[in-house]
Design a protein around this motif. Structure first.
Motif, PDB file in Angstrom:
ATOM      1  N   LEU A  74       0.739  -1.222   0.064  1.00  0.00           N
ATOM      2  CA  LEU A  74      -0.011   0.017   0.074  1.00  0.00           C
ATOM      3  C   LEU A  74       0.977   1.095   0.058  1.00  0.00           C
ATOM      4  N   HIS A  75       0.429   2.310  -0.757  1.00  0.00           N
ATOM      5  CA  HIS A  75       1.205   3.387  -0.859  1.00  0.00           C
ATOM      6  C   HIS A  75       0.500   4.641  -0.228  1.00  0.00           C
ATOM      7  N   ASN A  76       1.327   5.712   0.468  1.00  0.00           N
ATOM      8  CA  ASN A  76       0.627   6.593   1.213  1.00  0.00           C
ATOM      9  C   ASN A  76       0.345   7.677   0.070  1.00  0.00           C
ATOM     10  N   ASP A  77      -0.749   8.485   0.499  1.00  0.00           N
ATOM     11  CA  ASP A  77      -1.229   9.536  -0.168  1.00  0.00           C
ATOM     12  C   ASP A  77      -1.687  10.652   0.943  1.00  0.00           C
ATOM     13  N   ASP A  78      -2.007  11.875   0.361  1.00  0.00           N
ATOM     14  CA  ASP A  78      -2.344  13.052   1.334  1.00  0.00           C
ATOM     15  C   ASP A  78      -4.014  12.900   1.453  1.00  0.00           C
ATOM     16  N   TYR A  79      -4.786  12.042   0.805  1.00  0.00           N
ATOM     17  CA  TYR A  79      -6.248  12.135   0.953  1.00  0.00           C
ATOM     18  C   TYR A  79      -6.913  11.030   1.423  1.00  0.00           C
ATOM     19  N   THR A  80      -6.422   9.732   1.439  1.00  0.00           N
ATOM     20  CA  THR A  80      -6.984   8.623   1.797  1.00  0.00           C
ATOM     21  C   THR A  80      -7.013   8.673   3.290  1.00  0.00           C
ATOM     22  N   THR A  81      -7.956   8.741   4.048  1.00  0.00           N
ATOM     23  CA  THR A  81      -7.973   8.486   5.468  1.00  0.00           C
ATOM     24  C   THR A  81      -7.491   7.216   6.199  1.00  0.00           C
ATOM     25  N   LYS A  82      -6.740   7.293   7.179  1.00  0.00           N
ATOM     26  CA  LYS A  82      -6.223   6.261   8.120  1.00  0.00           C
ATOM     27  C   LYS A  82      -7.328   5.432   8.239  1.00  0.00           C
ATOM     28  N   GLU A  83      -8.440   5.681   8.559  1.00  0.00           N
ATOM     29  CA  GLU A  83      -9.539   4.774   9.015  1.00  0.00           C
ATOM     30  C   GLU A  83      -9.899   3.994   7.861  1.00  0.00           C
ATOM     31  N   PHE A  84      -9.880   4.681   6.651  1.00  0.00           N
ATOM     32  CA  PHE A  84     -10.283   3.485   5.474  1.00  0.00           C
ATOM     33  C   PHE A  84      -9.132   2.607   5.211  1.00  0.00           C
ATOM     34  N   VAL A  85      -7.763   2.990   5.447  1.00  0.00           N
ATOM     35  CA  VAL A  85      -6.782   1.984   5.116  1.00  0.00           C
ATOM     36  C   VAL A  85      -6.899   0.849   6.318  1.00  0.00           C
ATOM     37  N   GLN A 128     -10.946  -1.455  -6.187  1.00  0.00           N
ATOM     38  CA  GLN A 128     -12.431  -1.317  -6.315  1.00  0.00           C
ATOM     39  C   GLN A 128     -12.913  -0.482  -5.166  1.00  0.00           C
ATOM     40  N   MET A 129     -12.591  -0.944  -3.861  1.00  0.00           N
ATOM     41  CA  MET A 129     -13.078  -0.320  -2.682  1.00  0.00           C
ATOM     42  C   MET A 129     -12.670   1.238  -2.679  1.00  0.00           C
ATOM     43  N   ALA A 130     -11.423   1.580  -2.996  1.00  0.00           N
ATOM     44  CA  ALA A 130     -10.935   2.845  -2.890  1.00  0.00           C
ATOM     45  C   ALA A 130     -11.772   3.614  -3.958  1.00  0.00           C
ATOM     46  N   LYS A 131     -11.998   3.187  -5.182  1.00  0.00           N
ATOM     47  CA  LYS A 131     -12.794   3.747  -6.214  1.00  0.00           C
ATOM     48  C   LYS A 131     -14.172   3.939  -5.614  1.00  0.00           C
ATOM     49  N   GLU A 132     -14.996   3.230  -5.110  1.00  0.00           N
ATOM     50  CA  GLU A 132     -16.289   3.146  -4.473  1.00  0.00           C
ATOM     51  C   GLU A 132     -16.436   4.143  -3.456  1.00  0.00           C
ATOM     52  N   ARG A 133     -15.189   4.502  -2.687  1.00  0.00           N
ATOM     53  CA  ARG A 133     -15.330   5.617  -1.445  1.00  0.00           C
ATOM     54  C   ARG A 133     -14.576   6.642  -2.054  1.00  0.00           C
ATOM     55  N   GLU A 134     -14.066   6.804  -3.433  1.00  0.00           N
ATOM     56  CA  GLU A 134     -13.460   7.986  -3.992  1.00  0.00           C
ATOM     57  C   GLU A 134     -12.272   8.534  -3.293  1.00  0.00           C
ATOM     58  N   PHE A 135     -11.426   7.466  -2.930  1.00  0.00           N
ATOM     59  CA  PHE A 135     -10.156   7.552  -2.357  1.00  0.00           C
ATOM     60  C   PHE A 135      -9.019   7.172  -3.401  1.00  0.00           C
ATOM     61  N   PRO A 136      -7.850   8.066  -3.442  1.00  0.00           N
ATOM     62  CA  PRO A 136      -6.807   7.507  -4.647  1.00  0.00           C
ATOM     63  C   PRO A 136      -5.918   6.613  -3.887  1.00  0.00           C
ATOM     64  N   LEU A 137      -6.057   5.630  -3.128  1.00  0.00           N
ATOM     65  CA  LEU A 137      -5.212   4.644  -2.604  1.00  0.00           C
ATOM     66  C   LEU A 137      -4.776   3.832  -3.579  1.00  0.00           C
ATOM     67  N   LYS A 138      -3.394   3.692  -3.519  1.00  0.00           N
ATOM     68  CA  LYS A 138      -2.555   3.088  -4.662  1.00  0.00           C
ATOM     69  C   LYS A 138      -2.181   1.583  -4.070  1.00  0.00           C
ATOM     70  N   CYS A 139      -2.320   0.720  -4.484  1.00  0.00           N
ATOM     71  CA  CYS A 139      -1.657  -0.608  -4.138  1.00  0.00           C
ATOM     72  C   CYS A 139      -0.913  -1.458  -5.306  1.00  0.00           C
ATOM     73  N   SER A 140       0.163  -2.007  -4.918  1.00  0.00           N
ATOM     74  CA  SER A 140       0.895  -2.554  -6.071  1.00  0.00           C
ATOM     75  C   SER A 140       1.398  -3.824  -5.451  1.00  0.00           C
ATOM     76  N   VAL A 141       2.069  -4.468  -6.630  1.00  0.00           N
ATOM     77  CA  VAL A 141       2.580  -5.874  -6.393  1.00  0.00           C
ATOM     78  C   VAL A 141       4.270  -5.848  -6.877  1.00  0.00           C
ATOM     79  N   GLU A 142       4.843  -6.256  -5.676  1.00  0.00           N
ATOM     80  CA  GLU A 142       6.376  -6.402  -5.925  1.00  0.00           C
ATOM     81  C   GLU A 142       6.838  -7.804  -5.587  1.00  0.00           C
ATOM     82  N   PRO A 143       7.778  -7.987  -6.436  1.00  0.00           N
ATOM     83  CA  PRO A 143       8.575  -9.374  -6.079  1.00  0.00           C
ATOM     84  C   PRO A 143       9.053  -9.574  -4.617  1.00  0.00           C
ATOM     85  N   ALA A 144       8.718 -10.855  -3.975  1.00  0.00           N
ATOM     86  CA  ALA A 144       8.742 -10.986  -2.572  1.00  0.00           C
ATOM     87  C   ALA A 144      10.401 -11.243  -2.355  1.00  0.00           C
TER      88      ALA A 144
END
Length: 106
Positions: free
Chosen positions: A32-43, A90-106
């Protein structure tokens, strides 16, 4: 007598069972990536709903994301990691948050 015992190619031949090596699937971190708009509660909600994290662990991961700019949520196979990213999106879009989530090799 069976046909096999009459076949000279099989006389004194030791038949070995070859074990197939099973390779563990490659694992990928979901981040998960930080942004200035997504609330901590939503994360925290995302971590509990999508990743089934208990409240205390969800709070810790959320704080890692907040303080470090990103935070690993878990390691999964490729398909599961991609599914988790889609669910978060999908959850972020429905709640109108720009939360970014990505995949990296472990």
């Amino acid at each position: 007598m069976s046909e096999r015992s009459m076949d000279p190619r099989h006389d004194d031949e030791l038949l070995e069972e070859v074990e197939k090596e099973l390779k563990e699937p490659d694992m990928y971190k979901v981040v998960l990536h930080n942004d200035d708009y997504t609330t901590k509660e939503f994360v925290v909600e995302v971590l509990q709903v999508v990743f089934h994290k208990p409240a205390i662990e969800a709070m810790k991961i959320m704080m890692d994301v907040h303080k470090q700019g990103k935070g690993a949520v878990g390691a999964y196979t490729w398909d599961i990691a991609q599914t988790k990213v889609a669910q978060v999106g999908q959850m972020a879009k429905e709640r109108e948050f720009p939360l970014k989530c990505s995949v990296e090799p472990a």
